[in-house]
Write a protein that holds these residues in place. Structure first.
Motif, PDB file in Angstrom:
ATOM      1  N   ILE A 121       1.959   4.375  65.724  1.00 26.89           N
ATOM      2  CA  ILE A 121       1.140   5.545  65.405  1.00 26.89           C
ATOM      3  C   ILE A 121       0.968   5.564  63.891  1.00 26.89           C
ATOM      4  CG2 ILE A 121       0.959   8.063  65.512  1.00 26.89           C
ATOM      5  CD1 ILE A 121       2.754   7.933  68.033  1.00 26.89           C
ATOM      6  N   ILE A 122      -0.282   5.447  63.447  1.00 23.55           N
ATOM      7  CA  ILE A 122      -0.549   5.388  62.007  1.00 23.55           C
ATOM      8  C   ILE A 122      -1.444   6.557  61.593  1.00 23.55           C
ATOM      9  CG2 ILE A 122      -0.314   2.863  61.960  1.00 23.55           C
ATOM     10  CD1 ILE A 122      -3.369   2.664  61.753  1.00 23.55           C
ATOM     11  N   GLY A 123      -1.575   6.727  60.303  1.00 22.94           N
ATOM     12  CA  GLY A 123      -2.391   7.813  59.773  1.00 22.94           C
ATOM     13  C   GLY A 123      -1.826   8.205  58.422  1.00 22.94           C
ATOM     14  N   ARG A 124      -2.622   8.895  57.625  1.00 20.58           N
ATOM     15  CA  ARG A 124      -2.180   9.177  56.262  1.00 20.58           C
ATOM     16  C   ARG A 124      -0.974  10.128  56.261  1.00 20.58           C
ATOM     17  NH1 ARG A 124      -3.100  14.030  54.673  1.00 20.58           N
ATOM     18  NH2 ARG A 124      -4.668  15.311  55.707  1.00 20.58           N
ATOM     19  N   SER A 125      -0.259  10.115  55.157  1.00 20.53           N
ATOM     20  CA  SER A 125       0.924  10.944  54.998  1.00 20.53           C
ATOM     21  C   SER A 125       0.560  12.410  55.233  1.00 20.53           C
ATOM     22  CB  SER A 125       1.483  10.740  53.592  1.00 20.53           C
ATOM     23  OG  SER A 125       2.648  11.486  53.454  1.00 20.53           O
ATOM     24  N   GLY A 126       1.341  13.107  56.040  1.00 21.97           N
ATOM     25  CA  GLY A 126       1.117  14.522  56.292  1.00 21.97           C
ATOM     26  C   GLY A 126       0.130  14.819  57.401  1.00 21.97           C
ATOM     27  N   GLU A 178      -8.566  -5.244  66.936  1.00 25.93           N
ATOM     28  CA  GLU A 178      -9.695  -4.320  67.124  1.00 25.93           C
ATOM     29  C   GLU A 178      -9.810  -3.345  65.952  1.00 25.93           C
ATOM     30  OE1 GLU A 178     -10.295  -3.845  71.908  1.00 25.93           O
ATOM     31  OE2 GLU A 178      -8.396  -3.178  71.055  1.00 25.93           O
ATOM     32  N   LEU A 179      -8.667  -2.898  65.452  1.00 21.49           N
ATOM     33  CA  LEU A 179      -8.689  -1.991  64.306  1.00 21.49           C
ATOM     34  C   LEU A 179      -9.296  -2.692  63.086  1.00 21.49           C
ATOM     35  CD1 LEU A 179      -7.439   0.945  63.467  1.00 21.49           C
ATOM     36  CD2 LEU A 179      -5.866  -0.449  62.155  1.00 21.49           C
ATOM     37  N   LEU A 180      -8.821  -3.915  62.866  1.00 23.25           N
ATOM     38  CA  LEU A 180      -9.277  -4.688  61.702  1.00 23.25           C
ATOM     39  C   LEU A 180     -10.761  -4.991  61.730  1.00 23.25           C
ATOM     40  CD1 LEU A 180      -6.386  -7.232  61.121  1.00 23.25           C
ATOM     41  CD2 LEU A 180      -7.282  -5.583  59.486  1.00 23.25           C
ATOM     42  N   SER A 181     -11.297  -5.215  62.939  1.00 21.89           N
ATOM     43  CA  SER A 181     -12.699  -5.615  63.019  1.00 21.89           C
ATOM     44  C   SER A 181     -13.633  -4.424  63.231  1.00 21.89           C
ATOM     45  CB  SER A 181     -12.887  -6.642  64.140  1.00 21.89           C
ATOM     46  OG  SER A 181     -12.439  -6.100  65.353  1.00 21.89           O
ATOM     47  N   SER A 182     -13.045  -3.194  63.234  1.00 21.46           N
ATOM     48  CA  SER A 182     -13.865  -2.009  63.458  1.00 21.46           C
ATOM     49  C   SER A 182     -14.856  -1.781  62.302  1.00 21.46           C
ATOM     50  CB  SER A 182     -12.968  -0.778  63.614  1.00 21.46           C
ATOM     51  OG  SER A 182     -13.757   0.381  63.586  1.00 21.46           O
ATOM     52  N   LYS A 183     -16.037  -1.322  62.684  1.00 26.41           N
ATOM     53  CA  LYS A 183     -17.061  -1.031  61.664  1.00 26.41           C
ATOM     54  C   LYS A 183     -17.177   0.479  61.426  1.00 26.41           C
ATOM     55  CE  LYS A 183     -18.377  -5.158  60.618  1.00 26.41           C
ATOM     56  NZ  LYS A 183     -17.001  -5.460  60.138  1.00 26.41           N
ATOM     57  N   ASP A 184     -16.262   1.239  62.057  1.00 29.24           N
ATOM     58  CA  ASP A 184     -16.270   2.691  61.864  1.00 29.24           C
ATOM     59  C   ASP A 184     -15.908   3.012  60.402  1.00 29.24           C
ATOM     60  OD1 ASP A 184     -15.645   5.427  63.754  1.00 29.24           O
ATOM     61  OD2 ASP A 184     -14.861   5.388  61.708  1.00 29.24           O
ATOM     62  N   PRO A 185     -16.718   3.815  59.718  1.00 29.01           N
ATOM     63  CA  PRO A 185     -16.470   4.078  58.297  1.00 29.01           C
ATOM     64  C   PRO A 185     -15.099   4.708  58.010  1.00 29.01           C
ATOM     65  CG  PRO A 185     -18.419   5.294  59.091  1.00 29.01           C
ATOM     66  CD  PRO A 185     -17.964   4.427  60.215  1.00 29.01           C
ATOM     67  N   VAL A 186     -14.645   5.609  58.869  1.00 25.08           N
ATOM     68  CA  VAL A 186     -13.337   6.247  58.656  1.00 25.08           C
ATOM     69  C   VAL A 186     -12.231   5.195  58.718  1.00 25.08           C
ATOM     70  CG1 VAL A 186     -11.648   7.832  59.683  1.00 25.08           C
ATOM     71  CG2 VAL A 186     -14.039   8.520  59.489  1.00 25.08           C
ATOM     72  N   GLU A 190     -12.612   1.882  58.364  1.00 23.23           N
ATOM     73  CA  GLU A 190     -12.784   0.927  57.254  1.00 23.23           C
ATOM     74  C   GLU A 190     -12.162   1.464  55.966  1.00 23.23           C
ATOM     75  OE1 GLU A 190     -17.009  -0.088  57.171  1.00 23.23           O
ATOM     76  OE2 GLU A 190     -16.470  -2.083  57.922  1.00 23.23           O
ATOM     77  N   LYS A 191     -12.390   2.750  55.718  1.00 21.04           N
ATOM     78  CA  LYS A 191     -11.854   3.365  54.509  1.00 21.04           C
ATOM     79  C   LYS A 191     -10.323   3.375  54.550  1.00 21.04           C
ATOM     80  CE  LYS A 191     -12.425   7.548  51.764  1.00 21.04           C
ATOM     81  NZ  LYS A 191     -12.694   8.963  51.955  1.00 21.04           N
ATOM     82  N   PHE A 192      -9.773   3.706  55.712  1.00 21.03           N
ATOM     83  CA  PHE A 192      -8.314   3.747  55.882  1.00 21.03           C
ATOM     84  C   PHE A 192      -7.709   2.366  55.630  1.00 21.03           C
ATOM     85  CE2 PHE A 192      -4.492   3.348  58.495  1.00 21.03           C
ATOM     86  CZ  PHE A 192      -3.761   4.430  58.028  1.00 21.03           C
ATOM     87  N   ILE A 193      -8.348   1.344  56.188  1.00 19.62           N
ATOM     88  CA  ILE A 193      -7.853  -0.028  56.033  1.00 19.62           C
ATOM     89  C   ILE A 193      -7.882  -0.447  54.566  1.00 19.62           C
ATOM     90  CG2 ILE A 193      -8.380  -2.466  56.536  1.00 19.62           C
ATOM     91  CD1 ILE A 193      -9.326  -1.493  59.320  1.00 19.62           C
ATOM     92  N   GLN A 194      -8.992  -0.126  53.893  1.00 21.20           N
ATOM     93  CA  GLN A 194      -9.125  -0.444  52.471  1.00 21.20           C
ATOM     94  C   GLN A 194      -8.003   0.184  51.658  1.00 21.20           C
ATOM     95  OE1 GLN A 194     -12.922   0.829  50.998  1.00 21.20           O
ATOM     96  NE2 GLN A 194     -13.978  -0.911  51.927  1.00 21.20           N
TER      97      GLN A 194
END
Ligand SMILES: Nc1ncnc2c1ncn2[C@@H]1O[C@H](COP(=O)(O)OP(=O)(O)O)[C@@H](O)[C@H]1O
Ligand SMILES: [Mg+2]
Length: 243
Positions: free
Chosen positions: A32-37, A225-233, A235-239
């Motif tokens: 389970i991932i996602g930004r802190s908080g 699948e996460l890595l190859s996603s073109k969803d902007p949200v 992509e931004k998270f991965i960056q």
């Protein structure tokens, strides 16, 4: 199987969980991932009913845990090991006393000899044999995590919940903990649920990823699948996280 259905939880005006839906299958290794908080730890605590939702529920093997009585809940919790953020060991207790705590507090009474044997077995499993008499102050950060893991394993759980298992560890220690998580998932067939923001660790151990965003599960799928996603949200998270 664990089914999380439309879970909502607020603290004051802080709407943390805003309709989380997630299914966790037996044998899976789910990160389970996602930004802190964003609510990862809060979600984890709902799975074992350490927190009560405002609405929605969690089903364990088809039964709603929020509707269980104390005895039923006790039976469910026995099937979970929980490695808390920061390992949460008691400084005044030895490794053996820390690891055996769930056995001592449980309903079933074990003899001293039995406890000693089970503790030795679990310490062996996490790669820390013969450390029974040490105190937490004598352990490195990685060793503390292992002791916490030995304690999480003491009741032979089917599920292990890991909250940030590699946070605060150097890369070598992190790798060792990742290997251990993978090993346990494969060798003793536990289902692993790993909350983490360590993206290297995610790639190493997870076969499925659930990404939290704005109080919901925004994405589920494989690391590829996460890595190859073109969803902007995404992509931004991965960056930002260097995944
Ligand atoms: N017991 C609590 N009381 C009030 N607010 C809380 C409590 N637990 C968590 N929160 C808040 O919920 C949000 C999510 O926290 P948490 O799940 O710990 O985030 P993370 O994704 O980093 O694990 C944070 O804003 C945190 O301050
Ligand atoms: Mg957290």
């Amino acid at each position: 199987m664990i089914e999380i259905i439309n879970l909502h939880k607020s603290f004051g005006g802080n709407n943390v969980l805003q309709g989380v839906n997630l299914t966790i299958n037996e044998g899976e290794s789910l990160a389970i991932i996602g930004r802190s908080g964003c609510g990862k730890s809060v979600l984890l605590k709902h799975i074992v009913a350490l927190l009560q939702p405002d609405s929605g529920y969690v089903k364990f093997s088809g039964k709603i845990i929020q509707e269980m009585n104390q005895q039923e809940l006790y039976e469910v919790r026995k099937r979970f090991g929980f490695l808390f953020q920061g390992a949460a060991l008691f400084d005044s207790m030895t490794v053996e006393e820390n690891v055996s705590l769930p056995l001592v507090e449980g309903n079933i009474k074990f003899s001293k000899t039995e406890i000693r044997k089970i503790v030795a077995e679990k310490l062996e499993l996490v790669g820390l044999p013969n450390t029974q008499n040490l105190k937490p102050a004598e352990l490195s950060g990685g060793m503390k995590k292992r002791v916490g893991l030995a304690r999480a394993l003491i009741t032979n759980p089917d599920y292990i919940l890991y909250d940030e298992p590699t946070t605060g560890l150097d890369p070598v220690m992190s790798d060792a903990i990742d290997d251990l998580i993978k090993d346990l998932n494969q060798k003793i067939n536990v289902t692993s649920i790993i909350v983490t923001h360590d993206m290297f660790s995610v790639k190493n151990v997870a076969d499925k990823i659930a990404m939290m965003y704005e109080g919901k599960i925004y994405f589920t799928g494989s690391p590829q699948e996460l890595l190859s996603s073109k969803d902007p949200v995404i992509e931004k998270f991965i960056q930002r996280t260097g995944f």
